[in-house]
Write a protein that holds these residues in place. Structure first.
Motif, mmCIF file in Angstrom:
data_model
loop_
_atom_site.group_PDB
_atom_site.id
_atom_site.type_symbol
_atom_site.label_atom_id
_atom_site.label_comp_id
_atom_site.label_asym_id
_atom_site.label_seq_id
_atom_site.Cartn_x
_atom_site.Cartn_y
_atom_site.Cartn_z
ATOM 1 N N THR A 1 0.858 -1.186 0.000
ATOM 2 C CA THR A 1 0.000 0.000 0.000
ATOM 3 C C THR A 1 0.891 1.232 0.000
ATOM 4 O OG1 THR A 1 -1.717 -1.188 1.195
ATOM 5 C CG2 THR A 1 -1.867 1.214 1.164
ATOM 6 N N VAL A 2 0.741 2.040 -1.054
ATOM 7 C CA VAL A 2 1.540 3.252 -1.242
ATOM 8 C C VAL A 2 0.578 4.425 -1.374
ATOM 9 C CG1 VAL A 2 3.281 4.375 -2.678
ATOM 10 C CG2 VAL A 2 3.241 1.879 -2.523
ATOM 11 N N SER A 3 0.707 5.413 -0.508
ATOM 12 C CA SER A 3 -0.157 6.602 -0.544
ATOM 13 C C SER A 3 -1.634 6.211 -0.583
ATOM 14 C CB SER A 3 0.188 7.479 -1.742
ATOM 15 O OG SER A 3 1.526 7.910 -1.675
ATOM 16 N N GLY A 4 -1.997 5.208 0.196
ATOM 17 C CA GLY A 4 -3.379 4.776 0.293
ATOM 18 C C GLY A 4 -3.859 3.877 -0.827
ATOM 19 N N ARG A 5 -3.038 3.589 -1.799
ATOM 20 C CA ARG A 5 -3.419 2.762 -2.948
ATOM 21 C C ARG A 5 -2.783 1.380 -2.826
ATOM 22 N NH1 ARG A 5 -2.299 4.628 -9.141
ATOM 23 N NH2 ARG A 5 -2.893 2.676 -10.139
ATOM 24 N N VAL A 6 -3.612 0.336 -2.856
ATOM 25 C CA VAL A 6 -3.121 -1.038 -2.726
ATOM 26 C C VAL A 6 -2.634 -1.516 -4.090
ATOM 27 C CG1 VAL A 6 -3.712 -3.410 -2.114
ATOM 28 C CG2 VAL A 6 -4.715 -1.503 -0.835
ATOM 29 N N ARG A 7 -1.422 -2.031 -4.103
ATOM 30 C CA ARG A 7 -0.826 -2.550 -5.331
ATOM 31 C C ARG A 7 -0.467 -4.012 -5.118
ATOM 32 N NH1 ARG A 7 0.844 2.175 -8.291
ATOM 33 N NH2 ARG A 7 0.404 3.983 -7.015
ATOM 34 N N ASN A 8 -0.617 -4.797 -6.166
ATOM 35 C CA ASN A 8 -0.322 -6.221 -6.113
ATOM 36 C C ASN A 8 1.112 -6.470 -6.584
ATOM 37 O OD1 ASN A 8 -1.545 -8.942 -5.697
ATOM 38 N ND2 ASN A 8 -0.809 -9.214 -7.786
ATOM 39 N N ILE A 9 1.837 -7.292 -5.863
ATOM 40 C CA ILE A 9 3.196 -7.638 -6.276
ATOM 41 C C ILE A 9 3.109 -8.658 -7.404
ATOM 42 C CG2 ILE A 9 5.384 -8.672 -5.572
ATOM 43 C CD1 ILE A 9 4.882 -7.479 -2.774
ATOM 44 N N GLN A 10 3.658 -8.281 -8.570
ATOM 45 C CA GLN A 10 3.643 -9.124 -9.762
ATOM 46 C C GLN A 10 4.897 -9.988 -9.866
ATOM 47 O OE1 GLN A 10 0.244 -8.376 -10.393
ATOM 48 N NE2 GLN A 10 0.932 -8.923 -12.416
ATOM 49 N N ALA A 11 6.038 -9.439 -9.435
ATOM 50 C CA ALA A 11 7.311 -10.164 -9.512
ATOM 51 C C ALA A 11 8.247 -9.641 -8.429
ATOM 52 C CB ALA A 11 7.948 -9.992 -10.885
ATOM 53 N N VAL A 12 9.120 -10.526 -7.976
ATOM 54 C CA VAL A 12 10.095 -10.211 -6.938
ATOM 55 C C VAL A 12 11.472 -10.569 -7.468
ATOM 56 C CG1 VAL A 12 10.853 -10.711 -4.575
ATOM 57 C CG2 VAL A 12 8.399 -10.756 -5.150
ATOM 58 N N GLU A 13 12.410 -9.626 -7.376
ATOM 59 C CA GLU A 13 13.782 -9.874 -7.820
ATOM 60 C C GLU A 13 14.739 -9.601 -6.658
ATOM 61 O OE1 GLU A 13 17.088 -8.231 -11.008
ATOM 62 O OE2 GLU A 13 15.370 -6.982 -10.490
ATOM 63 N N PRO A 14 15.179 -10.658 -5.955
ATOM 64 C CA PRO A 14 16.196 -10.451 -4.925
ATOM 65 C C PRO A 14 17.552 -10.201 -5.590
ATOM 66 C CG PRO A 14 15.402 -12.732 -4.929
ATOM 67 C CD PRO A 14 14.724 -12.022 -6.041
ATOM 68 N N VAL A 15 18.319 -9.274 -5.033
ATOM 69 C CA VAL A 15 19.648 -8.954 -5.550
ATOM 70 C C VAL A 15 20.657 -9.287 -4.452
ATOM 71 C CG1 VAL A 15 21.149 -7.133 -6.434
ATOM 72 C CG2 VAL A 15 18.704 -7.124 -7.007
ATOM 73 N N GLU A 16 21.657 -10.077 -4.818
ATOM 74 C CA GLU A 16 22.671 -10.500 -3.849
ATOM 75 C C GLU A 16 24.063 -10.093 -4.311
ATOM 76 O OE1 GLU A 16 22.357 -14.724 -3.388
ATOM 77 O OE2 GLU A 16 20.463 -14.589 -2.289
ATOM 78 N N ILE A 17 24.924 -9.875 -3.340
ATOM 79 C CA ILE A 17 26.352 -9.701 -3.566
ATOM 80 C C ILE A 17 27.052 -10.718 -2.681
ATOM 81 C CG2 ILE A 17 28.361 -8.184 -3.300
ATOM 82 C CD1 ILE A 17 26.538 -5.793 -3.798
ATOM 83 N N ASP A 18 27.887 -11.543 -3.278
ATOM 84 C CA ASP A 18 28.603 -12.597 -2.535
ATOM 85 C C ASP A 18 27.648 -13.453 -1.699
ATOM 86 O OD1 ASP A 18 31.066 -11.871 -3.570
ATOM 87 O OD2 ASP A 18 31.507 -10.490 -1.918
ATOM 88 N N GLY A 19 26.455 -13.729 -2.239
ATOM 89 C CA GLY A 19 25.503 -14.583 -1.548
ATOM 90 C C GLY A 19 24.719 -13.914 -0.436
ATOM 91 N N VAL A 20 24.858 -12.591 -0.298
ATOM 92 C CA VAL A 20 24.154 -11.851 0.751
ATOM 93 C C VAL A 20 23.102 -10.970 0.094
ATOM 94 C CG1 VAL A 20 24.379 -10.142 2.605
ATOM 95 C CG2 VAL A 20 26.184 -11.849 2.245
ATOM 96 N N LEU A 21 21.851 -11.045 0.570
ATOM 97 C CA LEU A 21 20.779 -10.211 0.055
ATOM 98 C C LEU A 21 21.076 -8.743 0.352
ATOM 99 C CD1 LEU A 21 17.882 -10.174 -1.228
ATOM 100 C CD2 LEU A 21 17.032 -10.119 1.133
ATOM 101 N N VAL A 22 21.110 -7.905 -0.703
ATOM 102 C CA VAL A 22 21.406 -6.485 -0.505
ATOM 103 C C VAL A 22 20.241 -5.574 -0.916
ATOM 104 C CG1 VAL A 22 23.894 -6.789 -0.692
ATOM 105 C CG2 VAL A 22 22.570 -6.236 -2.746
ATOM 106 N N ARG A 23 19.256 -6.097 -1.665
ATOM 107 C CA ARG A 23 18.069 -5.330 -2.025
ATOM 108 C C ARG A 23 17.037 -6.265 -2.621
ATOM 109 N NH1 ARG A 23 19.428 -1.007 -6.458
ATOM 110 N NH2 ARG A 23 17.240 -1.068 -7.012
ATOM 111 N N VAL A 24 15.793 -5.796 -2.659
ATOM 112 C CA VAL A 24 14.707 -6.550 -3.280
ATOM 113 C C VAL A 24 13.965 -5.588 -4.199
ATOM 114 C CG1 VAL A 24 12.616 -7.910 -2.922
ATOM 115 C CG2 VAL A 24 14.476 -8.038 -1.244
ATOM 116 N N ASN A 25 13.906 -5.922 -5.487
ATOM 117 C CA ASN A 25 13.171 -5.129 -6.464
ATOM 118 C C ASN A 25 11.798 -5.756 -6.658
ATOM 119 O OD1 ASN A 25 15.501 -3.546 -6.958
ATOM 120 N ND2 ASN A 25 16.226 -5.047 -8.431
ATOM 121 N N LEU A 26 10.759 -4.929 -6.648
ATOM 122 C CA LEU A 26 9.388 -5.402 -6.846
ATOM 123 C C LEU A 26 8.782 -4.771 -8.077
ATOM 124 C CD1 LEU A 26 7.989 -5.031 -3.208
ATOM 125 C CD2 LEU A 26 9.017 -7.060 -4.249
ATOM 126 N N TRP A 27 7.991 -5.551 -8.806
ATOM 127 C CA TRP A 27 7.171 -5.054 -9.909
ATOM 128 C C TRP A 27 5.747 -5.081 -9.379
ATOM 129 C CZ3 TRP A 27 5.956 -8.705 -14.573
ATOM 130 C CH2 TRP A 27 4.995 -8.127 -15.396
#
Length: 109
Positions: A80-106
């Motif tokens: 929910t962003v600014s009162g608007r509910v959005r559905n997560i379509q895809a999740v892209e975890p980003v790792e460096i040396d096997g450690v999660l450093v960010r998660v990108n969402l569509w």
């Protein structure tokens, strides 16, 4: 760049330019508030199923751990962003040396 350096850099950017959101999972029920970097897609990015009105969000592992979210977000979780509910379509975890450093969402909605 080290994983801890990448996470610290992302945390600074989200603190400066992010916005508050609510991340929700319906089953099992969970909801938590955190900050993310959020933006709409640009017209030249509308490809591969991305539609006008879709958006993207970047989450930090720091934010996810602060709300004790159960694992990573999944497809069909809600943001929910600014009162608007959005559905997560895809999740892209980003790792460096096997450690999660960010998660990108569509997001859609």
């Amino acid at each position: 760049m080290t994983p801890s350096g990448a996470i610290a850099m992302l945390d600074r950017q989200i603190a400066a330019h992010g916005q508050p959101v609510t991340l929700k999972r319906l089953s099992p029920a969970f909801s938590g508030d955190l900050r993310v970097f959020f933006r709409g897609y640009k017209p030249d990015e509308l490809a591969g199923g991305i539609q006008q009105g879709d958006s993207t969000a970047v989450l930090s592992p720091t934010g996810l751990s602060s709300i004790s979210f159960p694992g990573l977000p999944k497809v069909n979780d809600k943001l929910t962003v600014s009162g608007r509910v959005r559905n997560i379509q895809a999740v892209e975890p980003v790792e460096i040396d096997g450690v999660l450093v960010r998660v990108n969402l569509w997001l859609r909605g």
